[in-house]
Design a protein around this motif. Structure first.
Motif: not given
Length: 235
Positions: A69-78
């Motif tokens: 999820x941390x890595x996903x939040x780098x390119x999809x924050x919402x």
């Protein structure tokens, strides 16, 4: 159509989650596309195009749910994120990646319905900011807040986003109509700007993400009025 990604290494748990998802969203008259991934590494390798909801197990091999999820939040924050876990002590880590909820194992239909009800409200709110555009032969669903500005070059309409530029098969007039009610202004016959993205206002242009966008002389007064209303909160 709502796209939901289930990330769970246990096949039986995936089936149970899928059944809960299908039942809930059918009851709420929403069509779904459900994608399944066996762990965090798998979804990072094949991240879906603009998912509406992530259901993420925490305790998984190769890459656990929190790190994925941390890595996903780098390119999809919402994208709304719900953790599925029997490790309730991981709740604090979940907040660090803006998880909206937790479903504790063993998963029950009741707990899923509680979380999915909150998620559906958020999905529908996000969807309200999305517009449908034609891109070549395929439709494109885009959050208007992602558009910094649009410009026409000949018969081509370009949408400038934060990290990319898209070419769409629409007219500027069509785009202006679809963004009506949002914070956009046609500052030039060839340019439509998102007032939220304006960094600086010059005498004959505005600066957006380091780019100078022209303002027509005869539209400047209306633009300044629109900008004033936007800043004042009356937009």
């Amino acid at each position: 159509m709502i796209t939901i990604a289930i990330v769970e290494d246990d096949a039986s748990q995936r089936r149970q989650l899928r059944a809960c998802v299908e039942q809930f969203f059918t009851d709420n008259k929403e069509e779904t596309v459900i994608l399944e991934y066996q762990d965090g590494a798998a979804i990072l390798a094949q991240y879906p195009n603009r998912p509406d909801l992530l259901l993420m197990d925490i305790d998984m091999p190769r890459l656990n749910g929190v790190e994925a999820s941390r890595r996903i939040r780098e390119f999809d924050s919402d994208v709304p994120l719900i953790f599925i876990t029997n490790m309730i002590q991981c709740a604090l880590e979940g907040y660090s990646v803006d998880a909206m909820d937790f479903i504790v194992k063993p998963v029950s239909e009741w707990s899923c319905r509680q979380s999915f009800t909150r998620a559906l409200k958020r999905i529908r709110a996000r969807r309200g900011c999305h517009i449908r555009l034609q891109s070549h032969k395929n439709p494109l669903f885009l959050n208007v807040k992602e558009i910094l500005y649009a410009e026409t070059q000949g018969h081509t309409l370009l949408l400038h986003l934060k990290n990319e530029t898209l070419t769409v098969s629409e007219s500027m007039k069509s785009l202006e109509s679809k963004t009506q009610g949002f914070s956009f202004f046609r500052c030039h016959s060839s340019f439509l700007v998102n007032l939220e993205a304006v960094d600086q206002i010059g005498r004959s242009d505005v600066t957006i993400a380091g780019t100078l966008v022209p303002i027509s002389k005869h539209r400047r007064a209306e633009f300044l009025e629109a900008m004033t209303n936007y800043i004042g909160g009356s937009h």
